[in-house]
Motif scaffolding. Structure first.
Motif, short mmCIF file in Angstrom:
data_model
loop_
_atom_site.label_atom_id
_atom_site.label_comp_id
_atom_site.label_asym_id
_atom_site.label_seq_id
_atom_site.Cartn_x
_atom_site.Cartn_y
_atom_site.Cartn_z
N ASP A 14 0.83 -1.21 0.00
CA ASP A 14 0.00 0.00 0.00
C ASP A 14 0.87 1.26 0.00
N ALA A 15 1.97 1.23 0.75
CA ALA A 15 2.86 2.40 0.80
C ALA A 15 3.47 2.67 -0.58
N ALA A 16 3.87 1.63 -1.28
CA ALA A 16 4.43 1.80 -2.62
C ALA A 16 3.38 2.32 -3.58
N LEU A 17 2.16 1.79 -3.48
CA LEU A 17 1.09 2.27 -4.37
C LEU A 17 0.77 3.74 -4.12
N ALA A 18 0.79 4.16 -2.86
CA ALA A 18 0.53 5.57 -2.54
C ALA A 18 1.64 6.45 -3.13
N LEU A 19 2.88 6.03 -3.03
CA LEU A 19 3.98 6.80 -3.60
C LEU A 19 3.88 6.84 -5.12
N ILE A 20 3.51 5.74 -5.73
CA ILE A 20 3.33 5.71 -7.19
C ILE A 20 2.27 6.74 -7.59
N ASP A 21 1.17 6.79 -6.85
CA ASP A 21 0.12 7.77 -7.15
C ASP A 21 0.65 9.20 -7.06
N ARG A 22 1.43 9.49 -6.02
CA ARG A 22 1.99 10.85 -5.85
C ARG A 22 2.96 11.18 -6.98
N LEU A 23 3.81 10.22 -7.32
CA LEU A 23 4.78 10.47 -8.40
C LEU A 23 4.09 10.63 -9.74
N ALA A 24 3.06 9.84 -10.00
CA ALA A 24 2.33 9.94 -11.27
C ALA A 24 1.60 11.28 -11.37
N ALA A 25 1.09 11.78 -10.25
CA ALA A 25 0.41 13.08 -10.27
C ALA A 25 1.39 14.19 -10.64
N ARG A 26 2.64 14.01 -10.26
CA ARG A 26 3.66 15.03 -10.54
C ARG A 26 4.33 14.85 -11.89
N HIS A 27 4.60 13.59 -12.28
CA HIS A 27 5.41 13.32 -13.47
C HIS A 27 4.65 12.71 -14.64
N GLY A 28 3.38 12.36 -14.43
CA GLY A 28 2.63 11.69 -15.49
C GLY A 28 2.87 10.19 -15.45
N PRO A 29 2.55 9.48 -16.54
CA PRO A 29 2.72 8.03 -16.56
C PRO A 29 4.15 7.63 -16.22
N LEU A 30 4.26 6.55 -15.46
CA LEU A 30 5.56 6.06 -15.00
C LEU A 30 5.84 4.67 -15.57
N MET A 31 7.05 4.24 -15.34
CA MET A 31 7.45 2.86 -15.62
C MET A 31 8.53 2.48 -14.62
N PHE A 32 8.67 1.19 -14.40
CA PHE A 32 9.68 0.67 -13.47
C PHE A 32 10.58 -0.30 -14.21
N HIS A 33 11.83 -0.35 -13.73
CA HIS A 33 12.78 -1.33 -14.25
C HIS A 33 13.59 -1.89 -13.09
N GLN A 34 13.59 -3.20 -12.98
CA GLN A 34 14.39 -3.90 -11.97
C GLN A 34 15.63 -4.40 -12.69
N SER A 35 16.76 -3.82 -12.34
CA SER A 35 17.98 -4.23 -13.03
C SER A 35 18.94 -4.85 -12.04
N GLY A 36 20.03 -5.28 -12.55
CA GLY A 36 21.13 -5.76 -11.72
C GLY A 36 22.31 -4.85 -11.95
N GLY A 37 22.01 -3.58 -12.21
CA GLY A 37 23.03 -2.62 -12.60
C GLY A 37 24.08 -2.37 -11.54
N CYS A 38 25.18 -1.80 -11.99
CA CYS A 38 26.30 -1.56 -11.09
C CYS A 38 26.11 -0.30 -10.25
N CYS A 39 25.50 0.72 -10.81
CA CYS A 39 25.44 2.01 -10.12
C CYS A 39 24.44 2.03 -8.97
N ASP A 40 23.29 1.49 -9.18
CA ASP A 40 22.25 1.51 -8.15
C ASP A 40 21.91 0.12 -7.65
N GLY A 41 22.82 -0.81 -7.82
CA GLY A 41 22.58 -2.17 -7.35
C GLY A 41 21.41 -2.78 -8.07
N SER A 42 20.57 -3.43 -7.33
CA SER A 42 19.41 -4.06 -7.95
C SER A 42 18.12 -3.42 -7.44
#
Length: 127
Positions: A14-42
């Protein structure tokens, strides 16, 4: 499993969904990516839709808060036996992820699929 018997590979608290709603209201449609990248870990990274180029080896895992959630192919191979549960915790997020200035960050938790859920997935629902 969802109420329809569908096995969800990714869900959100529920906390993540609430944050998604707040971010979408500010930035418009969103997308997520789960990576194994070096800079931000996973960490699951949140972008304004179209700000991240999905690669040929990325997989659409599902949707959280109505927003698409992708995972890199190598990460999928590692995580395929688990359901990803996206949560929010205090702290700094990835340097490119939209929640960073909010003082919180998305976090991936996981749980192994049950034998019943895995059988549904093995039958071809999302594999």
């Amino acid at each position: 499993m969802s109420g329809t018997g569908e096995v969800l590979r990714v869900t959100a608290t529920d906390a993540a969904l609430a944050l998604i709603d707040r971010l979408a209201a500010r930035h418009g449609p969103l997308m997520f990516h789960q990576s194994g990248g070096c800079c931000d870990g996973s960490a699951p990274m949140c972008y304004a839709r179209g700000e991240f180029i999905v690669g040929d080896y990325d997989r659409l895992l599902g949707h959280i808060g109505g927003m698409p959630f992708y995972i890199s192919g190598p990460q999928f191979e590692y995580w395929q036996h688990t359901q990803l549960i996206i949560d929010v915790v205090p702290g700094r997020g990835g340097m490119f992820s939209l929640e960073g200035p909010q003082g919180v960050r998305f976090l991936t938790r996981s749980r192994l699929f049950t034998d019943e859920e895995w059988a549904v997935l093995e039958a071809g629902e999302l594999r």
